[in-house]
Scaffold this active site. Structure first.
Site, PDB file in Angstrom:
ATOM      1  N   ASN A  34       0.816  -1.209   0.000  1.00 38.25           N
ATOM      2  CA  ASN A  34       0.000   0.000   0.000  1.00 38.25           C
ATOM      3  C   ASN A  34       0.856   1.267   0.000  1.00 38.25           C
ATOM      4  O   ASN A  34       0.553   2.235   0.691  1.00 38.25           O
ATOM      5  CB  ASN A  34      -0.940  -0.014   1.207  1.00 38.25           C
ATOM      6  CG  ASN A  34      -2.107   0.930   1.022  1.00 38.25           C
ATOM      7  OD1 ASN A  34      -2.660   1.040  -0.066  1.00 38.25           O
ATOM      8  ND2 ASN A  34      -2.483   1.618   2.076  1.00 38.25           N
ATOM      9  N   SER A  35       1.905   1.254  -0.772  1.00 36.56           N
ATOM     10  CA  SER A  35       2.853   2.362  -0.789  1.00 36.56           C
ATOM     11  C   SER A  35       2.283   3.612  -1.456  1.00 36.56           C
ATOM     12  O   SER A  35       1.870   3.582  -2.619  1.00 36.56           O
ATOM     13  CB  SER A  35       4.128   1.936  -1.531  1.00 36.56           C
ATOM     14  OG  SER A  35       4.944   3.042  -1.820  1.00 36.56           O
TER      15      SER A  35
END
Length: 288
Positions: free
Chosen positions: A2-3
């Site tokens: 989930n960068s």
């Protein structure tokens, strides 16, 4: 998985006609087991190629060799000219982006209006840029890095490497240790893992202020900032504190808040008004 950084780079690259190849750490061994939500959904929508790495993979030991192998393959088979971006964009090029960001804060009056600056720290790039910007402006702000992973020695090492790369350590003997302090008590259950209390906090902030925080980065940082203000206010220069929210809207939609949003503890309400004669208005009065 989930960068925020990977999603931002992918979107910017597409605007320039560039395709992203993302190496992402995951607890799943197959994309079939991965929830396609939040930043990951946007990366796929933008056409990125995604490669799953073990959840405990390290950048230099695990990710970088794979990146170099992939770059070599793309050069030889696709006649592409890949540009390698390290984790979090933590490199001299990315450094100048955050120096520019600090300059924007200066133009908005932050150096006059605040005494402390809080930075969510996941790789060290943002913190390094702000350290240099603050140093070049007379260190008017006290910088606090909220470490959502790793520890203070790791981040000081990353920042010192970047200071050395732009000549500040050779000329002015500037060190990370003298420019920023790190709070190591922010990780909680671990990187990318949330406690129920942290998720409750994220929902409360959104419902009461309209500000989005995400479970992996800024939500943890803000949650523990509030705790520090309660337990050790003396660690700040004063009560004029600026929290740098480094982009969290899509990160908040990674699926971790789903169960809480469906529970009775959520801050929102959903009413059935399919039948005009069966109004939910009385329950609005009863609930206040």
């Amino acid at each position: 998985m989930n960068s925020n950084c990977c999603r931002s780079i992918t979107a910017a690259g597409r605007e320039l006609g560039l395709k992203s190849h993302l190496l992402l750490r995951s607890g799943s061994g197959s994309m079939d087991d991965v929830r396609v939500e939040g930043n990951l959904a946007m990366n796929q929508l933008l056409g990125a190629s995604i490669y799953l790495l073990p959840v405990k993979a390290k950048y230099k030991r695990d990710a970088l060799p794979r990146m170099e192998m992939l770059a070599t393959h793309l050069r030889s088979h696709s006649k592409m000219s890949p540009y390698l971006v390290p984790v979090g964009g933590t490199c001299p090029v990315g450094l100048f982006g955050h120096i520019e960001c600090f300059d924007e804060l200066k133009q908005q009056g932050a150096l006059d209006d605040f005494l402390d600056l809080i930075i969510t720290t996941g790789s060290g790039g943002s913190a390094a840029g702000f350290c240099i910007g603050n140093y070049l402006n007379g260190e008017k702000l006290k910088l606090h890095g909220m470490a959502v992973c790793d520890n203070a020695p790791f981040f000081h090492g990353e920042i010192n490497d970047l200071l050395r790369s732009v000549g500040l350590q050779d000329k002015d003997k500037v060190t990370s240790e003298g420019l920023i302090t790190f709070d190591e008590g922010v990780k909680g259950r671990g990187h990318g893992l949330s406690t129920e209390e942290e998720l409750d906090f994220i929902m409360e902030v959104a419902a009461s202020t309209g500000i989005f925080l995400d479970p992996t980065y800024t939500g943890k940082a803000a949650f523990h900032l509030v705790k520090r203000l309660q337990t050790s206010p003396e660690s700040f220069r004063g009560n004029k504190i600026l929290f740098y929210n480094s982009g969290s809207v899509l990160g908040a939609l990674d699926g971790r808040l789903k169960d809480l949003l469906k529970s009775g503890r959520s801050y929102h309400s959903v009413y059935d008004w399919n039948n005009l004669d069966q109004s939910p208005l009385s329950s609005l009065v009863d609930s206040g």
